[in-house]
Design a protein around this motif. Structure first.
Motif, short mmCIF file in Angstrom:
data_model
loop_
_atom_site.label_atom_id
_atom_site.label_comp_id
_atom_site.label_asym_id
_atom_site.label_seq_id
_atom_site.Cartn_x
_atom_site.Cartn_y
_atom_site.Cartn_z
N LEU A 202 34.91 7.19 20.06
CA LEU A 202 36.03 6.34 20.42
C LEU A 202 36.95 7.07 21.40
CD1 LEU A 202 36.91 4.82 16.93
CD2 LEU A 202 35.58 3.78 18.76
N GLU A 203 37.37 6.37 22.43
CA GLU A 203 38.27 6.91 23.45
C GLU A 203 37.65 8.07 24.24
OE1 GLU A 203 41.71 8.01 21.23
OE2 GLU A 203 42.32 5.95 20.84
N ASP A 204 36.33 8.07 24.36
CA ASP A 204 35.69 9.17 25.07
C ASP A 204 35.75 8.95 26.58
OD1 ASP A 204 33.88 7.20 25.66
OD2 ASP A 204 32.17 8.11 24.66
N LYS A 205 35.27 9.96 27.31
CA LYS A 205 35.15 9.86 28.76
C LYS A 205 33.68 9.85 29.17
CE LYS A 205 39.52 12.21 29.78
NZ LYS A 205 40.17 13.37 30.45
N PHE A 206 32.84 9.45 28.25
CA PHE A 206 31.40 9.46 28.51
C PHE A 206 30.89 8.02 28.54
CE2 PHE A 206 26.93 10.18 27.12
CZ PHE A 206 26.53 10.96 28.18
N LEU A 207 30.69 7.40 27.39
CA LEU A 207 30.22 6.02 27.36
C LEU A 207 31.26 5.07 27.96
CD1 LEU A 207 28.64 5.90 23.77
CD2 LEU A 207 27.49 6.30 25.96
N THR A 208 32.53 5.33 27.67
CA THR A 208 33.59 4.49 28.22
C THR A 208 33.59 4.53 29.74
OG1 THR A 208 34.97 4.81 26.26
CG2 THR A 208 36.07 4.09 28.27
N ASN A 209 33.43 5.72 30.30
CA ASN A 209 33.41 5.87 31.76
C ASN A 209 32.20 5.18 32.36
OD1 ASN A 209 33.07 7.57 34.45
ND2 ASN A 209 35.18 7.84 33.72
N MET A 210 31.07 5.23 31.67
CA MET A 210 29.89 4.54 32.17
C MET A 210 30.09 3.03 32.21
SD MET A 210 26.61 6.51 30.53
CE MET A 210 26.26 8.21 30.96
N ALA A 211 30.84 2.51 31.23
CA ALA A 211 31.10 1.07 31.21
C ALA A 211 32.09 0.67 32.29
CB ALA A 211 31.62 0.67 29.83
N TYR A 212 33.12 1.49 32.52
CA TYR A 212 34.14 1.18 33.53
C TYR A 212 33.63 1.41 34.95
CZ TYR A 212 38.36 0.39 30.71
OH TYR A 212 39.31 -0.14 29.87
N TRP A 213 33.05 2.59 35.18
CA TRP A 213 32.67 3.01 36.53
C TRP A 213 31.20 3.45 36.57
CZ3 TRP A 213 36.31 1.89 39.97
CH2 TRP A 213 37.64 1.87 39.56
N ALA A 338 32.12 2.13 19.93
CA ALA A 338 32.80 2.61 21.13
C ALA A 338 32.75 1.60 22.28
CB ALA A 338 32.18 3.93 21.59
N LEU A 339 31.74 0.72 22.28
CA LEU A 339 31.52 -0.16 23.43
C LEU A 339 31.76 -1.63 23.16
CD1 LEU A 339 28.22 1.50 24.75
CD2 LEU A 339 30.50 1.71 25.74
N ARG A 340 32.00 -2.02 21.91
CA ARG A 340 32.17 -3.44 21.63
C ARG A 340 33.35 -4.04 22.40
NH1 ARG A 340 30.85 -6.80 17.20
NH2 ARG A 340 30.20 -5.05 15.88
N ARG A 341 34.39 -3.25 22.65
CA ARG A 341 35.58 -3.77 23.32
C ARG A 341 35.31 -4.18 24.76
NH1 ARG A 341 38.54 0.74 25.83
NH2 ARG A 341 37.31 2.65 25.62
#
Length: 361
Positions: A202-213, A338-341
């Motif tokens: 949660l709140e990572d810079k790995f999977l979250t970053n892949m989803a955003y950018w 981490a990615l449902r949001r």
């Protein structure tokens, strides 16, 4: 005057819950005795006083939480007042002690660790600034903390490096991590060096970053291999070190599976029901030029060195999870949380769809 029966009841109330035994006493050399008491848990007293430098970072908040649940008093050095507020709830009343610090101020560092028997150094930076280079933080800063800890008589020092730390790396980040390991060993010979990979959660810079950018991860034809680990597994491994008397040496904590970037991008898009990216794979010189332009905003989207690291395969080394009593989890077990949001309202409750591991190295 109290009656004898009432006095007896008062004496019984004064006795702490749970008797202390010889196994509750630990005497690390040359530190003070450590005496635990109470039923193990959030409101117990482990007897340890721990300082966690870098506690406000991604990994640091989970390490503080794990230590707080053991009844440990945790010193949390901070730079920004608001960055440490959420950590106050991770321990019982009075167990989480915030102290302001600066990595260049030796007096503040000494004040933060003078009463501790274990010191964790989790300080790190993803990109350089005009005030702090990679070497200032990962090498010179780590050496300074380790040296002051040794002078203060701290019995345990745990330094978090990186799985890909190497003096021969093309990445300045990885080279500074390797330099930091050597300087820490010189200042604190019995230090424990832990090398985690890229971490997700949660709140990572790995999977979250892949989803955003996703475009920033479409490099090297998608063939770069990575071995990510869950941040809670790494945090639990670090917290478990508190129970061992000494554990000098280097320990690597790679994820249980090696993935390609191509598969990870496909995995994120499948879990979050995101449309596939139509940005083509651009040559490395073009991507690095775009990354330099991305430095213009106040908060850089990606640094050239960070992009360079995405062309470097994770080290092919054996994991030392067994030393810490941890079995690392699979990314498929945690990705949905981490990615449902990132899902749309129509897709929010749809079942998890995982692509087959055809792209796994």
């Amino acid at each position: 005057m109290f009656s004898s029966s009432r006095l007896l009841r008062l004496q019984r109330l004064a006795v702490p819950a749970g008797k202390r035994a010889i196994h509750d006493l630990v005497t690390p050399v040359p530190s003070k005795p450590i005496i635990s008491s109470g039923i193990p848990g959030y409101s117990a007293v482990s007897g340890h006083i721990v300082t966690v430098f870098g506690c406000t970072g991604f990994l640091g908040r989970y390490v503080v939480s794990k230590l707080g649940k053991m009844g440990t008093q945790v010193i949390i050095p901070y730079r920004e007042e608001d960055d440490k507020r959420h950590l106050k709830l991770t321990g019982d009343l009075g167990q989480i002690v915030p102290m302001e610090w600066d990595i260049r101020n030796e007096q503040q560092i000494e004040e933060c660790l003078r009463h501790s028997d274990i010191v964790y150094n989790l300080v790190g930076r993803d990109y350089e600034t005009k005030n702090f280079s990679y070497s200032d933080v990962h090498a010179k800063g780590a050496q300074r903390i380790a040296r002051i800890a040794a002078q203060a008589g701290v019995s345990r020092f745990v330094h978090v490096s990186h799985l890909n730390a190497s003096h021969n790396s093309k990445s300045k980040f990885y080279r500074s991590k390797a330099e930091g390991e050597e300087l820490v060993k010189e200042a604190f010979p019995n230090a424990t060096i832990v090398r985690p990979p890229a971490m997700y959660g949660l709140e990572d810079k790995f999977l979250t970053n892949m989803a955003y950018w996703p475009m920033w991860w479409q490099v090297n034809g998608g063939q770069t291999t990575m071995r990510p680990a869950h941040v809670i597994d790494v945090a639990q491994a670090l917290a478990n070190l508190m129970h061992s008397t000494q554990a000098p040496g280097n320990f690597s904590l790679p994820g249980p599976v090696t993935f390609t970037l191509e598969y990870l991008l496909e995995f994120v898009q499948s879990v979050a029901y995101l449309p596939p990216s139509h940005v083509p794979y651009l040559p490395k010189p073009v991507m690095l030029a775009i990354a330099r332009l991305a430095q213009l905003p106040w908060f850089p989207m990606v640094s050239p060195d960070e992009l360079e690291r995405r062309y470097i395969n994770d080290a092919d080394v054996e994991g030392d999870w067994d030393v810490f009593g941890i079995t690392p989890g699979q990314i498929e077990d945690y990705a949905l949380g981490a990615l449902r949001r990132f899902r749309s309202a129509d897709n929010f409750t749809r079942p998890l769809v995982i692509p087959p591991r055809t792209s796994v190295a």
